[in-house]
Write a protein that holds these residues in place. Sequence first.
Motif, PDB file in Angstrom:
ATOM      1  N   ARG A 134       8.181   4.497 -11.339  1.00 11.29           N
ATOM      2  CA  ARG A 134       7.491   5.608 -11.592  1.00 11.29           C
ATOM      3  C   ARG A 134       7.061   5.490 -13.317  1.00 11.29           C
ATOM      4  O   ARG A 134       7.977   4.856 -13.949  1.00 11.29           O
ATOM      5  N   GLN A 135       6.037   6.069 -13.390  1.00 14.54           N
ATOM      6  CA  GLN A 135       5.502   5.852 -14.855  1.00 14.54           C
ATOM      7  C   GLN A 135       4.677   7.499 -15.101  1.00 14.54           C
ATOM      8  O   GLN A 135       3.517   7.471 -14.463  1.00 14.54           O
ATOM      9  N   ALA A 136       5.170   8.171 -15.940  1.00 19.29           N
ATOM     10  CA  ALA A 136       4.887   9.293 -16.679  1.00 19.29           C
ATOM     11  C   ALA A 136       3.806   8.800 -17.755  1.00 19.29           C
ATOM     12  O   ALA A 136       4.001   8.002 -18.418  1.00 19.29           O
ATOM     13  N   PRO A 137       2.809   9.726 -17.959  1.00 26.33           N
ATOM     14  CA  PRO A 137       1.827   9.682 -19.223  1.00 26.33           C
ATOM     15  C   PRO A 137       2.401   9.550 -20.476  1.00 26.33           C
ATOM     16  O   PRO A 137       3.586  10.295 -20.680  1.00 26.33           O
ATOM     17  N   GLY A 138       2.243   8.533 -21.308  1.00 22.96           N
ATOM     18  CA  GLY A 138       2.940   8.041 -22.619  1.00 22.96           C
ATOM     19  C   GLY A 138       4.334   7.463 -22.332  1.00 22.96           C
ATOM     20  O   GLY A 138       5.125   7.692 -23.320  1.00 22.96           O
ATOM     21  N   LYS A 139       5.016   7.240 -21.244  1.00 19.11           N
ATOM     22  CA  LYS A 139       6.294   6.671 -20.976  1.00 19.11           C
ATOM     23  C   LYS A 139       6.202   5.365 -20.368  1.00 19.11           C
ATOM     24  O   LYS A 139       5.264   4.969 -19.793  1.00 19.11           O
ATOM     25  N   GLN A 140       7.222   4.503 -20.489  1.00 18.65           N
ATOM     26  CA  GLN A 140       7.275   3.371 -19.857  1.00 18.65           C
ATOM     27  C   GLN A 140       7.436   3.695 -18.261  1.00 18.65           C
ATOM     28  O   GLN A 140       8.149   4.590 -17.879  1.00 18.65           O
TER      29      GLN A 140
ATOM     30  N   VAL B 142       0.955  -1.145  -0.056  1.00 16.68           N
ATOM     31  CA  VAL B 142       0.111  -0.082   0.083  1.00 16.68           C
ATOM     32  C   VAL B 142       0.931   1.194  -0.147  1.00 16.68           C
ATOM     33  O   VAL B 142       1.365   1.402   0.950  1.00 16.68           O
ATOM     34  N   ASP B 143       1.086   2.101  -1.147  1.00 16.88           N
ATOM     35  CA  ASP B 143       1.734   2.961  -1.224  1.00 16.88           C
ATOM     36  C   ASP B 143       1.182   4.392  -0.984  1.00 16.88           C
ATOM     37  O   ASP B 143      -0.079   4.212  -1.403  1.00 16.88           O
ATOM     38  N   SER B 144       1.738   5.013  -0.575  1.00 20.40           N
ATOM     39  CA  SER B 144       0.909   6.664  -0.318  1.00 20.40           C
ATOM     40  C   SER B 144       2.102   7.777  -0.109  1.00 20.40           C
ATOM     41  O   SER B 144       3.107   7.553  -0.298  1.00 20.40           O
ATOM     42  N   GLY B 145       1.349   8.947   0.085  1.00 17.88           N
ATOM     43  CA  GLY B 145       2.378  10.075   0.128  1.00 17.88           C
ATOM     44  C   GLY B 145       2.656  11.109  -1.076  1.00 17.88           C
ATOM     45  O   GLY B 145       3.144  12.015  -0.754  1.00 17.88           O
ATOM     46  N   GLY B 146       1.971  10.710  -2.199  1.00 20.42           N
ATOM     47  CA  GLY B 146       1.994  11.638  -3.162  1.00 20.42           C
ATOM     48  C   GLY B 146       1.364  12.855  -2.885  1.00 20.42           C
ATOM     49  O   GLY B 146       0.221  12.856  -2.176  1.00 20.42           O
ATOM     50  N   GLY B 147       1.206  13.752  -3.854  1.00 20.82           N
ATOM     51  CA  GLY B 147       0.620  15.055  -3.741  1.00 20.82           C
ATOM     52  C   GLY B 147       1.197  16.214  -4.840  1.00 20.82           C
ATOM     53  O   GLY B 147       1.982  15.596  -5.660  1.00 20.82           O
ATOM     54  N   LEU B 148       0.636  17.278  -4.612  1.00 21.48           N
ATOM     55  CA  LEU B 148       1.025  18.180  -5.536  1.00 21.48           C
ATOM     56  C   LEU B 148       2.086  19.115  -4.576  1.00 21.48           C
ATOM     57  O   LEU B 148       1.854  19.600  -3.559  1.00 21.48           O
ATOM     58  N   VAL B 149       3.263  19.529  -5.305  1.00 19.30           N
ATOM     59  CA  VAL B 149       4.387  20.204  -4.825  1.00 19.30           C
ATOM     60  C   VAL B 149       5.033  21.015  -5.807  1.00 19.30           C
ATOM     61  O   VAL B 149       4.825  20.768  -7.033  1.00 19.30           O
TER      62      VAL B 149
ATOM     63  N   GLN C 139       0.003   9.298  -7.051  1.00 17.97           N
ATOM     64  CA  GLN C 139       0.344  10.389  -8.148  1.00 17.97           C
ATOM     65  C   GLN C 139       1.247  11.468  -7.203  1.00 17.97           C
ATOM     66  O   GLN C 139       0.927  12.022  -6.340  1.00 17.97           O
ATOM     67  N   VAL C 140       2.155  11.777  -8.158  1.00 17.65           N
ATOM     68  CA  VAL C 140       3.097  12.954  -7.701  1.00 17.65           C
ATOM     69  C   VAL C 140       3.042  14.168  -8.841  1.00 17.65           C
ATOM     70  O   VAL C 140       3.389  13.559  -9.902  1.00 17.65           O
ATOM     71  N   THR C 141       2.883  15.210  -8.664  1.00 20.63           N
ATOM     72  CA  THR C 141       2.845  16.254  -9.555  1.00 20.63           C
ATOM     73  C   THR C 141       3.674  17.395  -9.146  1.00 20.63           C
ATOM     74  O   THR C 141       3.384  17.954  -7.866  1.00 20.63           O
ATOM     75  N   VAL C 142       4.686  18.018  -9.827  1.00 15.47           N
ATOM     76  CA  VAL C 142       5.455  18.819  -9.363  1.00 15.47           C
ATOM     77  C   VAL C 142       5.049  19.851 -10.452  1.00 15.47           C
ATOM     78  O   VAL C 142       5.252  20.071 -11.603  1.00 15.47           O
ATOM     79  N   SER C 143       4.515  21.193 -10.011  1.00 12.04           N
ATOM     80  CA  SER C 143       4.189  22.324 -10.732  1.00 12.04           C
ATOM     81  C   SER C 143       5.532  23.166 -10.832  1.00 12.04           C
ATOM     82  O   SER C 143       6.271  23.308 -10.016  1.00 12.04           O
TER      83      SER C 143
ATOM     84  N   ASP D 180       9.667  15.118 -12.790  1.00 15.82           N
ATOM     85  CA  ASP D 180       9.366  13.985 -12.022  1.00 15.82           C
ATOM     86  C   ASP D 180       7.951  13.689 -11.703  1.00 15.82           C
ATOM     87  O   ASP D 180       7.679  12.591 -11.215  1.00 15.82           O
ATOM     88  N   THR D 181       7.065  14.328 -12.364  1.00 19.89           N
ATOM     89  CA  THR D 181       5.684  14.144 -11.994  1.00 19.89           C
ATOM     90  C   THR D 181       5.327  12.630 -12.929  1.00 19.89           C
ATOM     91  O   THR D 181       5.625  12.495 -14.163  1.00 19.89           O
ATOM     92  N   ALA D 182       4.653  11.942 -11.917  1.00 18.40           N
ATOM     93  CA  ALA D 182       4.348  10.751 -12.614  1.00 18.40           C
ATOM     94  C   ALA D 182       3.659   9.944 -11.404  1.00 18.40           C
ATOM     95  O   ALA D 182       3.516  10.281 -10.342  1.00 18.40           O
ATOM     96  N   VAL D 183       3.032   8.646 -11.830  1.00 16.82           N
ATOM     97  CA  VAL D 183       2.558   8.044 -10.768  1.00 16.82           C
ATOM     98  C   VAL D 183       3.758   6.967 -10.274  1.00 16.82           C
ATOM     99  O   VAL D 183       4.329   6.443 -11.027  1.00 16.82           O
ATOM    100  N   TYR D 184       3.981   6.946  -8.955  1.00 18.20           N
ATOM    101  CA  TYR D 184       4.948   6.073  -8.205  1.00 18.20           C
ATOM    102  C   TYR D 184       4.511   5.053  -7.770  1.00 18.20           C
ATOM    103  O   TYR D 184       3.399   4.966  -7.160  1.00 18.20           O
ATOM    104  N   TYR D 185       5.206   4.182  -7.938  1.00 13.00           N
ATOM    105  CA  TYR D 185       4.628   2.573  -7.727  1.00 13.00           C
ATOM    106  C   TYR D 185       5.733   1.988  -6.767  1.00 13.00           C
ATOM    107  O   TYR D 185       6.865   1.698  -7.181  1.00 13.00           O
ATOM    108  N   CYS D 186       5.351   1.230  -5.801  1.00 15.00           N
ATOM    109  CA  CYS D 186       5.926   0.242  -4.798  1.00 15.00           C
ATOM    110  C   CYS D 186       6.121  -0.898  -5.290  1.00 15.00           C
ATOM    111  O   CYS D 186       5.060  -1.457  -6.077  1.00 15.00           O
ATOM    112  N   ASN D 187       7.193  -1.579  -5.248  1.00 13.39           N
ATOM    113  CA  ASN D 187       7.209  -3.011  -5.988  1.00 13.39           C
ATOM    114  C   ASN D 187       8.293  -3.839  -4.870  1.00 13.39           C
ATOM    115  O   ASN D 187       9.164  -3.419  -4.425  1.00 13.39           O
TER     116      ASN D 187
END
Length: 118
Positions: A38-44, A5-12, A113-117, A89-96
């Motif tokens: 991590r996986q950003a839209p359109g990327k591996q 169960v991963d958590s802690g993402g947000g907007l920064v 989700q981690v979003t960096v503005s 660094d904006t991407a969905v981050y996954y624990c594995n």
Amino acid sequence: QVQLVDSGGGLVQTGGSLRLSCAVSGSIFSSDVMGWYRQAPGKQRELVASINILHSTNYVDLAQGRFTISWDNAKKTVYLQMNSLKPEDTAVYYCNVKGSWPSGRNYWGQGTQVTVSS
């Protein structure tokens, strides 16, 4: 067998910090490797950092000097401390959690989700 169960993402803002957490349930073996991807839209999906029970760590170049992975055995939690965040660094981050070959063990968290503005 293993639940993550991963958590802690947000907007920064650019230059800010976040700490991701991954609570691990189930059996973990000494040969297992825990990591953050991590996986950003359109990327591996890509590896960011990994660690084993003996606290041996590995970082990809993008994480060197900015990200720190750690493992708390008492809490059975993997952390990813991220500093000096950039918009890329904006991407969905996954624990594995992955077992050594040829065990085939490979478990994923739901992603945070981690979003960096800019």
